[in-house]
Design an enzyme around this catalytic site. Structure first.
Site, PDB file in Angstrom:
ATOM      1  N   HIS A  49       0.896  -1.119   0.165  1.00 10.81           N
ATOM      2  CA  HIS A  49      -0.079   0.076   0.097  1.00 10.81           C
ATOM      3  C   HIS A  49       0.783   1.323   0.262  1.00 10.81           C
ATOM      4  O   HIS A  49       1.660   1.405   0.826  1.00 10.81           O
ATOM      5  CB  HIS A  49      -0.877  -0.150   1.275  1.00 10.81           C
ATOM      6  CG  HIS A  49      -2.097  -0.884   0.948  1.00 10.81           C
ATOM      7  ND1 HIS A  49      -2.596  -1.799   2.138  1.00 10.81           N
ATOM      8  CD2 HIS A  49      -2.613  -1.416   0.007  1.00 10.81           C
ATOM      9  CE1 HIS A  49      -3.468  -2.688   1.660  1.00 10.81           C
ATOM     10  NE2 HIS A  49      -3.769  -2.175   0.350  1.00 10.81           N
ATOM     11  N   GLU A  52       1.788   3.814   3.253  1.00 11.23           N
ATOM     12  CA  GLU A  52       2.020   3.241   4.379  1.00 11.23           C
ATOM     13  C   GLU A  52       3.749   3.157   4.562  1.00 11.23           C
ATOM     14  O   GLU A  52       4.295   2.168   4.514  1.00 11.23           O
ATOM     15  CB  GLU A  52       1.391   1.833   4.469  1.00 11.23           C
ATOM     16  CG  GLU A  52      -0.001   1.881   4.396  1.00 11.23           C
ATOM     17  CD  GLU A  52      -0.776   0.370   4.370  1.00 11.23           C
ATOM     18  OE1 GLU A  52      -0.047  -0.633   4.345  1.00 11.23           O
ATOM     19  OE2 GLU A  52      -1.827   0.417   4.338  1.00 11.23           O
ATOM     20  N   ARG A 107      -3.428   4.867  -2.060  1.00 13.26           N
ATOM     21  CA  ARG A 107      -3.126   3.540  -1.282  1.00 13.26           C
ATOM     22  C   ARG A 107      -2.975   2.597  -2.324  1.00 13.26           C
ATOM     23  O   ARG A 107      -2.073   1.672  -2.291  1.00 13.26           O
ATOM     24  CB  ARG A 107      -4.524   3.276  -0.693  1.00 13.26           C
ATOM     25  CG  ARG A 107      -4.624   1.798  -0.300  1.00 13.26           C
ATOM     26  CD  ARG A 107      -6.010   1.633   0.517  1.00 13.26           C
ATOM     27  NE  ARG A 107      -6.455   0.128   0.532  1.00 13.26           N
ATOM     28  CZ  ARG A 107      -6.163  -0.501   1.852  1.00 13.26           C
ATOM     29  NH1 ARG A 107      -5.574  -0.077   2.670  1.00 13.26           N
ATOM     30  NH2 ARG A 107      -6.785  -1.533   1.758  1.00 13.26           N
ATOM     31  N   HIS A 179       2.248  -3.647   6.840  1.00 13.64           N
ATOM     32  CA  HIS A 179       1.481  -2.494   6.553  1.00 13.64           C
ATOM     33  C   HIS A 179       1.544  -1.474   7.691  1.00 13.64           C
ATOM     34  O   HIS A 179       2.262  -1.964   8.822  1.00 13.64           O
ATOM     35  CB  HIS A 179       0.103  -3.054   6.382  1.00 13.64           C
ATOM     36  CG  HIS A 179      -0.553  -3.882   5.239  1.00 13.64           C
ATOM     37  ND1 HIS A 179      -1.249  -3.424   4.174  1.00 13.64           N
ATOM     38  CD2 HIS A 179       0.111  -5.227   4.886  1.00 13.64           C
ATOM     39  CE1 HIS A 179      -1.248  -4.267   3.442  1.00 13.64           C
ATOM     40  NE2 HIS A 179      -0.540  -5.208   3.715  1.00 13.64           N
ATOM     41  N   GLU A 253       0.546  -4.721  10.878  1.00 13.50           N
ATOM     42  CA  GLU A 253      -0.020  -3.355  10.816  1.00 13.50           C
ATOM     43  C   GLU A 253       1.122  -2.636  12.055  1.00 13.50           C
ATOM     44  O   GLU A 253       0.720  -2.824  13.107  1.00 13.50           O
ATOM     45  CB  GLU A 253      -1.345  -3.247  11.301  1.00 13.50           C
ATOM     46  CG  GLU A 253      -2.202  -3.880  10.344  1.00 13.50           C
ATOM     47  CD  GLU A 253      -2.571  -2.990   9.182  1.00 13.50           C
ATOM     48  OE1 GLU A 253      -1.983  -2.065   9.000  1.00 13.50           O
ATOM     49  OE2 GLU A 253      -3.025  -3.742   8.235  1.00 13.50           O
TER      50      GLU A 253
END
Ligand code: ING
Ligand code: ZN
Length: 290
Positions: A49, A52, A107, A179, A253
């Site tokens: 993405h 990020e 994104r 991510h 994440e």
């Protein structure tokens, strides 16, 4: 990548993963001792993405840590004997470039819509994998942030991952995809009706990783399948990797929890990477010793 490949010739090779929509070359690094005997593999991709930014930063940190320490650190030196780390530092190169040039919060990929009556650009690469594709937590609207594409694997960046990972899947001990943000360790499956056969072991390993993260700078990470701790989704690389038989598959994440979100301040880059390194090492050590 050129620099570390040159500087650490004994243990690093660089190869082409594939091409982006805009015809940029996606490279990956293969890191470990060169050997004739078959080796196991740890997969890590970053920057699927575009916005990020801490993700590609972490892949760089990870590579640096391995290479600066493998000669003196017994753990890493054992890893290098038995395994190769396949690291894709930046998968969505087109989107990443776009976040620097045009829109910091982009994104998706940068391919034009496949349907002529829709004028938006970009497919969510993490909805484009062939895992319950287009079933839940994904959109068929080309203007959506979670547009899953015209068909599974429609995107060349996804196809590039599928081709290489598919070729070496029997050797891959663990698939890691990085991510931000949210401070989570996600495991299969995104689809609420699916549970991995090794769910309990997966969860326990994720929790051990979260504990190691917390010990570093006190940061809390939550662990579980997306459908249980956030919202369900489909077409992710993590679920696809588990589906093709890779035993362990996690989405990290990274920081933060929403205060700065994708625009994580510079002074958090290093601590974020340090704690994530501790989490990843916990997982790598477990699958290596298993
Ligand atoms: N998150 C991932 C995404 O593709 C995810 C993973 C899925 C998180 C479902 C939560 C729920 O949406 C980000 N930040 O991209
Ligand atoms: Zn993401």
């Amino acid at each position: 990548m050129n620099l570390v490949t040159e500087q650490y010739k004994d243990v690093v090779t660089q190869d082409v993963l594939g091409m982006t929509y805009e015809n940029q070359t996606i490279n990956y690094l293969k890191i470990g001792e060169k050997s004739d005997k078959p080796k196991k593999v740890i997969w890590m991709d970053c920057g699927i993405h575009a916005r990020e930014w801490i993700s590609p930063a972490f892949c760089q940190w990870f590579v640096k840590e391995l290479l600066e320490n493998y000669k003196t650190d017994e753990k890493i030196s054992r890893f290098f004997q038995n395994m190769d780390f396949y690291v894709v530092p930046l998968l969505n190169m087109d989107g990443y470039n776009y976040t620097w040039m045009e829109n910091r919060l982009w994104r998706k990929s940068r391919s034009p819509s496949p349907v002529s009556n829709c004028s938006c650009f970009g497919t969510d690469l993490n909805r484009n994998f062939d895992a319950s594709w287009n079933s839940i937590g994904a959109s068929q609207n080309c203007c959506s942030e979670i547009f899953c594409g015209s068909k599974a694997e429609s995107e060349s960046e996804v196809k590039a991952v599928v081709d290489l990972v598919g070729r070496i899947k029997n050797d891959i001990l663990c698939f890691l995809t990085i991510h931000s943000y949210g401070q989570l360790i996600l495991m299969p499956y995104g689809h609420p009706n699916k549970t991995a056969p090794n769910h309990d072991e997966h969860l326990k390993l994720g929790q051990n990783a979260a504990n190691a993260i917390k010990q570093k700078h006190g940061t809390s990470y939550r662990v579980g399948p997306p459908s249980q701790i956030l919202y369900p989704n489909s077409g992710s690389s993590r679920d696809w990797a588990r589906d093709i038989g890779i035993e362990f598959s996690f989405t990290f994440e990274l920081r933060d929890n929403g205060t700065f979100g994708f625009k994580l301040p510079e002074d958090q880059i290093q601590p974020t990477c340090e704690e994530a390194m501790a989490g990843v090492t916990t997982i790598v050590e477990y699958v290596h010793n298993k």
